[in-house]
Design an enzyme around this catalytic site. Structure first.
Site, mmCIF file in Angstrom:
data_model
loop_
_atom_site.group_PDB
_atom_site.id
_atom_site.type_symbol
_atom_site.label_atom_id
_atom_site.label_comp_id
_atom_site.label_asym_id
_atom_site.label_seq_id
_atom_site.Cartn_x
_atom_site.Cartn_y
_atom_site.Cartn_z
ATOM 1 C CG LEU A 57 -1.775 -0.753 1.503
ATOM 2 C CD1 LEU A 57 -2.991 -0.853 3.056
ATOM 3 C CD2 LEU A 57 -3.220 -1.228 0.372
ATOM 4 C CG ASP A 58 0.294 4.556 -2.705
ATOM 5 O OD1 ASP A 58 1.601 3.337 -3.477
ATOM 6 O OD2 ASP A 58 0.065 5.219 -4.354
ATOM 7 C CE LYS A 59 5.904 8.652 4.839
ATOM 8 N NZ LYS A 59 6.698 9.340 4.908
ATOM 9 C CB THR A 61 -2.864 3.833 0.266
ATOM 10 O OG1 THR A 61 -2.614 5.287 -0.721
ATOM 11 C CG2 THR A 61 -4.607 3.380 0.687
ATOM 12 N NE ARG A 169 -1.293 8.377 -4.843
ATOM 13 C CZ ARG A 169 -0.074 8.315 -4.224
ATOM 14 N NH1 ARG A 169 0.829 8.058 -3.751
ATOM 15 N NH2 ARG A 169 0.914 9.899 -4.448
#
Length: 249
Positions: A57-59, A61, A169
């Site tokens: 997961l992106d930071k 998110t 995104r």
């Protein structure tokens, strides 16, 4: 980020799923060298054993993050991701009234870890990237971010069929409905509106559920994760601005 323990959503002898807060890295990253805390390390210390991330997961998110508890199980789960046998569901708040539903099929270029490698990455062919989406709710706020007297937003469900870096995104930006709070792909005026009116300074994207086959006993495994309080609070405050039907699709 001062998280000392992570909320565990599921735990057996082979897998553990956690609720990752927004702003926490999944693992140590060369582009965030100043960060000393990350989910993999916190969970390892919390459980007293090594853990193996099977996706990312992106930071910024928040939401459901799955780890394996040994290398063999990690490889089995990774194979399911590779074969597109894992179903993932996210929700996001985006700019504008999004279409009722659709599929974004827009190939994405690789994103290099370091800037000096980006030119090399750009020379590679874009990879297939597919995201299915549905609009769940529309909102219209009585404040302006530009030429119109009101500002419109949609809550959408996102189901990625592929797992490219920053896929959700980048895909939402591609269809002109960037995610609110996205400082990289979003719109500053909308991010500021939510910061000033709703005290929201985060990316409004969360991983809510995941379905896969248990890698050891082969039973269906359904994992769910509640929204982080910061996200839930923003949606609660948006309730009074709900639109029963969108004025455009």
């Amino acid at each position: 980020m001062h998280t000392t323990e992570l909320s565990i959503l599921y735990h057996d002898d082979y897998l553990v799923a956690i609720h990752k807060p927004a702003g926490l890295l999944v693992h140590k990253s060369p582009i965030d060298r100043h960060e000393t805390r990350y989910a993999m390390k916190i969970l390892r210390d919390q459980l007293g054993q090594w853990v193996y991330p099977v996706h990312r997961l992106d930071k910024p998110t928040s939401g459901l993050l799955l780890f394996a508890l040994n290398k063999e199980v990690a490889a089995l789960v990774a194979a399911q991701f590779e074969a597109r046998q894992v179903s993932k569901h996210y929700i996001a708040l985006v700019r504008g009234f999004a279409p009722a539903q659709g599929t974004i099929e827009h190939p994405l270029k690789e994103i290099a870890v370091f800037k000096h490698l980006q030119q090399e990455a750009e020379q590679k062919a874009a990879k297939e990237a597919i995201t299915h989406f549905e609009r769940d709710q529309c909102y219209e706020l009585p404040c302006s971010t530009g030429p119109f007297p009101t500002s419109r937003y949609s809550l959408v469900s996102l189901r990625p069929a592929t797992g490219r870096k920053h896929q959700l995104r980048r895909h939402m930006k591609h269809i002109s409905h960037p995610i609110v709070g996205d400082v990289k792909y979003g719109k500053g005026e909308h991010n500021r509106l939510f910061r000033d009116h709703f005290d929201s300074e985060r990316l409004l994207l969360a991983a809510c559920s995941m379905s896969l086959t248990h890698p050891v006993n082969a039973s269906p495994l359904e994992l769910t994760c509640p929204l982080e309080l910061s996200f839930e609070d923003t949606l609660t405050r948006l309730d009074e601005f709900r639109c029963p039907t969108p004025k455009q699709s």
